[in-house]
Design a protein around this motif. Structure first.
Motif, PDB file in Angstrom:
ATOM      1  N   ILE A 196       3.751   2.324  -2.171  1.00 36.80           N
ATOM      2  CA  ILE A 196       2.693   3.159  -2.737  1.00 36.80           C
ATOM      3  C   ILE A 196       1.616   2.295  -3.374  1.00 36.80           C
ATOM      4  CG2 ILE A 196       2.193   4.826  -4.569  1.00 36.80           C
ATOM      5  CD1 ILE A 196       4.912   6.118  -3.983  1.00 36.80           C
ATOM      6  N   ALA A 197       2.030   1.272  -4.140  1.00 34.67           N
ATOM      7  CA  ALA A 197       1.059   0.376  -4.772  1.00 34.67           C
ATOM      8  C   ALA A 197       0.204  -0.324  -3.727  1.00 34.67           C
ATOM      9  CB  ALA A 197       1.787  -0.644  -5.637  1.00 34.67           C
ATOM     10  N   GLN A 198       0.823  -0.764  -2.645  1.00 32.84           N
ATOM     11  CA  GLN A 198       0.071  -1.451  -1.586  1.00 32.84           C
ATOM     12  C   GLN A 198      -0.907  -0.506  -0.903  1.00 32.84           C
ATOM     13  OE1 GLN A 198       3.490  -2.841   0.616  1.00 32.84           O
ATOM     14  NE2 GLN A 198       3.277  -4.940  -0.167  1.00 32.84           N
ATOM     15  N   ASP A 199      -0.546   0.763  -0.816  1.00 33.85           N
ATOM     16  CA  ASP A 199      -1.424   1.728  -0.158  1.00 33.85           C
ATOM     17  C   ASP A 199      -2.697   1.964  -0.964  1.00 33.85           C
ATOM     18  OD1 ASP A 199      -1.659   3.638   2.116  1.00 33.85           O
ATOM     19  OD2 ASP A 199      -1.766   5.100   0.501  1.00 33.85           O
ATOM     20  N   PHE A 200      -2.606   1.926  -2.289  1.00 34.93           N
ATOM     21  CA  PHE A 200      -3.770   2.171  -3.135  1.00 34.93           C
ATOM     22  C   PHE A 200      -4.583   0.907  -3.404  1.00 34.93           C
ATOM     23  CE2 PHE A 200      -1.285   5.955  -4.374  1.00 34.93           C
ATOM     24  CZ  PHE A 200      -2.261   6.922  -4.227  1.00 34.93           C
ATOM     25  N   ALA A 201      -3.948  -0.233  -3.433  1.00 34.01           N
ATOM     26  CA  ALA A 201      -4.619  -1.473  -3.817  1.00 34.01           C
ATOM     27  C   ALA A 201      -5.311  -2.127  -2.628  1.00 34.01           C
ATOM     28  CB  ALA A 201      -3.610  -2.439  -4.430  1.00 34.01           C
ATOM     29  N   ASP A 202      -6.231  -3.053  -2.930  1.00 32.41           N
ATOM     30  CA  ASP A 202      -6.816  -3.879  -1.872  1.00 32.41           C
ATOM     31  C   ASP A 202      -5.786  -4.888  -1.372  1.00 32.41           C
ATOM     32  OD1 ASP A 202      -9.174  -2.517  -2.377  1.00 32.41           O
ATOM     33  OD2 ASP A 202      -9.962  -4.069  -3.706  1.00 32.41           O
ATOM     34  N   GLN A 203      -5.036  -5.440  -2.310  1.00 31.59           N
ATOM     35  CA  GLN A 203      -4.027  -6.447  -1.953  1.00 31.59           C
ATOM     36  C   GLN A 203      -2.975  -6.505  -3.054  1.00 31.59           C
ATOM     37  OE1 GLN A 203      -5.575 -10.386  -1.421  1.00 31.59           O
ATOM     38  NE2 GLN A 203      -3.772 -11.135  -0.340  1.00 31.59           N
ATOM     39  N   VAL A 204      -1.716  -6.695  -2.669  1.00 36.17           N
ATOM     40  CA  VAL A 204      -0.612  -6.860  -3.614  1.00 36.17           C
ATOM     41  C   VAL A 204       0.193  -8.088  -3.194  1.00 36.17           C
ATOM     42  CG1 VAL A 204       1.489  -5.871  -4.601  1.00 36.17           C
ATOM     43  CG2 VAL A 204      -0.457  -4.384  -4.079  1.00 36.17           C
ATOM     44  N   GLN A 205       0.365  -9.012  -4.125  1.00 38.98           N
ATOM     45  CA  GLN A 205       1.135 -10.232  -3.847  1.00 38.98           C
ATOM     46  C   GLN A 205       2.266 -10.347  -4.865  1.00 38.98           C
ATOM     47  OE1 GLN A 205      -1.192 -13.816  -3.503  1.00 38.98           O
ATOM     48  NE2 GLN A 205       0.573 -15.148  -3.948  1.00 38.98           N
TER      49      GLN A 205
END
Length: 675
Positions: free
Chosen positions: A532-541
């Motif tokens: 879910i976080a990856q779907d909303f964010a530009d990038q998640v690392q």
């Protein structure tokens, strides 16, 4: 439907026996005249309404069948159901009635069915002594006229629909070509409002853009193309693309306008367009600008004062100014320094050249109204927190309220502000403390700076990642028998947020625990937090180390431009709450606010209370949900499966564009759009 069937009756009254008034002419003449009348005429005798006489026009309705001597109820099949006999009864009692556009269904003896429309009059029929002996009916067939009117009305309606579709497409094209999102910047507040003109061809050629630069400068442009309709919108789009490319390349205002000048040689329709390009240096509060035939920027001090910057005196695009030797004069750049708290307003001439308002008067009204809006002195019903929003939205509304507008209007306000400091939160975190950390992030960014939908998305990202920290970094997998997380557990967490000059947020969540994989059998619907976080964010690392885990998120917030048709719904943030109402033979369970892991037990309990075999269908209304955690999704999916097995109908409602709708779409839960 009237059925003109049954056995043919007797001859009825002879023409010589009909109770005509005495006078000039014979019964035969009167009878012949009645037969030639272009109206329907029929005479009924007695309280049973037996047919005494009728003319040829009436016979034509019945395909020549002659009901003389028959009761109306016998040969007019369906007459009672259509109220015909009741009308005759009232006429026999002395009441006259006139019917306009009366619809009657007729079935002839050969089975032919038709519907006719009559202008019809029914009145008592009196003998020569004034006594009522029957009923007289006379009418005109207006079926063809009514059908023609309906056809004309339908054609006019369709023409109107086509016109509205055409104008709507033009307006939609322009809206699609304009920026619906403005950047959110650390040291600059930006707002824009626009309205499509009210001319027959609708949309025109106004446009605007705001472009942050890596060096912290902010470039802005407002332009106006001559004309209206698709052609003007197309030219506007091309000019906008050229201006954005030049500004993105880092060139100054004059070079950008010169590029637009050159472009008019390729696209002649762009000639005579006006434009103002401005670059703001926030730290120094300096503005440099170049205008081609465009009105000068307006500076507002926020205390009721206003001043126009110097006009350039330069002509519109493609029009050159020559010196005494015939050489083209290079477009010049003007500059000014803004005082503390001042903002600069760019606009198109539609705001000053309103219907019935001279340009000189409109200019003064713009200055006064915008100054009052900046100082928050207009006292509207709903005020706005930032000066740039008040200047753009309230000025446009106030000045066009009485006069309207025939031209497009665009207002773009830019204000240097203090630099937004970074957010730094360090806390001992368990699930019960997650809402407090989310609230600090919301307060840091603020819905007066960014669109609330953008803040809701950032809220969702942080909530999911913090729940992951509590569960995985500190081993609180919520090993309760029902699969729901416990409110205790947790450990040290650091949250940092930084908004850079290009309008991108870097969010860092750092824990000091050891990543613990989820034990046992996987729980359906769980493990969605990172997705879910990856779907909303530009990038998640995600970076694991022996000392803990660091999650780095990049996210680009935005601000809606007023007047945009693409603005997202704005659920009320508030606190979590849920209540159920019964309406229209269904239960409506409304959920409000953020639904994070701490709220899941209450949400689940409410779902369980409403999902009971044999009860009314359930609607779960999530339109006002601002955060929908993966733990809440697990509870919802579990109860939906239970409802399916129990035969209970459950419908989930969410508004397209909201965080809840996006999460539900991601996990594959079907929803219906709300109202």
């Amino acid at each position: 439907m009237i059925d003109a069937g049954g056995d043919k009756g007797g001859d009825g009254l002879r023409e010589s026996e009909l109770p005509f008034e005495e006078g000039v002419g014979s019964d035969r003449v009167r009878s012949a005249a009645m037969h030639q009348l272009p109206w329907y005429v029929i005479v009924y005798e007695g309280p049973e309404h037996r047919v005494a006489a009728l003319n040829r026009e009436f016979l034509s309705i019945l395909d020549g069948f002659n009901p003389t001597g028959m009761r109306a109820v016998d040969y007019l099949g369906g007459s009672e159901a259509q109220g015909i006999i009741e009308i005759f009864d009232r006429a026999y009692a002395g009441e006259q009635a006139v019917f306009h556009r009366m619809r009657i269904g007729v079935v002839t003896p050969n089975g032919h069915q038709q519907e006719i429309v009559l202008d019809f009059e029914v009145s008592p029929f009196r003998d020569r002594h004034g006594q009522i002996v029957g009923v007289l009916g006379a009418g005109r067939d207006v079926t063809v006229a009514v059908r023609r009117e309906k056809a004309d009305a339908a054609a006019a309606l369709e023409l109107g629909r086509r016109y509205r579709r055409a104008t709507d497409v033009i307006a939609e094209v322009q809206h699609a070509l304009l920026p619906t999102r403005l950047p959110v910047l650390p040291a600059v507040q930006v707002a824009a409002s626009y309205v499509v003109g009210g001319t027959e061809q609708a949309a025109g050629g106004d446009w605007f853009d705001v472009l942050p630069r890596p060096d912290g400068q902010v470039a802005a442009v407002v332009g106006d193309v001559v004309g209206h309709g698709v052609a003007a919108a197309a030219v506007m789009a091309q000019l906008r693309a050229v201006a954005l490319e030049r500004l993105n390349a880092g060139v100054g205002p004059a070079q950008t306008v010169e590029a637009l000048d050159r472009f008019t040689r390729v696209v002649p329709a762009a000639r005579s367009a006006t434009v103002c390009v401005l670059v703001l240096e926030p730290g120094e509060r300096t503005v440099t600008y170049c205008a081609a035939g465009h009105p000068p920027p307006l500076v507002l001090d926020g205390r009721g004062g206003a001043r126009f910057l110097d006009p350039s005196g330069a002509p519109p695009l493609s029009h050159t100014v020559q010196d005494a030797h015939g050489n083209a004069i290079v477009r010049g750049v003007l500059s000014s320094t803004l005082g503390p708290g001042e903002l600069v307003l760019l606009y198109t001439d539609g705001i000053v050249e309103r219907p019935g308002v001279p340009a000189t008067t409109g200019t003064v009204e713009l200055s006064q109204t915008a100054a009052a809006a900046a100082a928050d002195d207009l006292m509207p019903v709903f005020t706005l927190p930032s000066a740039v929003d008040r200047v753009t939205a309230q000025t446009l509304e106030r000045l066009t309220r009485a006069t309207g507008s025939v031209d497009d209007i665009t207002l773009l306000a830019i204000q240097p502000t203090d630099v937004l400091p970074d957010l730094h939160v360090h806390t001992q975190l368990n699930r019960a403390g997650i809402p407090a950390v989310r609230a600090q992030l919301r307060g840091w960014l603020g819905t007066d700076r960014a669109a609330e939908h953008a803040v809701n998305q950032l809220d969702e990202i942080l909530g999911e990642l913090l729940e992951n920290v509590v569960e995985h970094a500190y081993g609180d997998s919520g090993a309760s028998t029902d699969g729901y997380p416990r409110p205790d557990g947790g450990g040290a967490v650091t949250v940092r947020a930084h908004l850079d000059e290009l309008g991108t947020i870097t969010l860092i969540i750092r824990d000091e625990g050891s990543w613990v994989p989820r034990g046992g059998h996987p729980v359906p619907g769980r493990g969605l937090g990172l997705a879910i976080a990856q779907d909303f964010a530009d990038q998640v690392q995600v970076d694991h180390s022996p000392d803990g885990t660091t999650v780095t998120v990049t996210f680009t917030p935005w601000k809606d431009s007023h007047g945009s048709t693409a603005q997202s719904p704005r659920p009320v943030p508030g606190l979590f709450d849920t209540y159920t109402q019964h309406r229209d033979e269904q239960a409506i369970m409304t959920v409000l606010g953020p639904v994070d892991a701490a709220c899941v037990p209450e949400l689940d309990a409410q779902l369980a209370l409403n999902i009971v075999p044999g009860v009314v269908p359930l609607v779960v209304d999530l339109q006002q949900v601002t955060v929908l955690s993966s733990a809440a999704i697990h509870a919802l999916r579990r109860r939906l499966e239970q409802a399916g097995k129990a035969g209970v109908a459950v419908q989930v409602v969410s508004s397209p564009g909201t965080v809840a709708h996006q999460v539900l779409s991601l996990v594959g839960i079907d929803t219906a759009a709300g109202h």
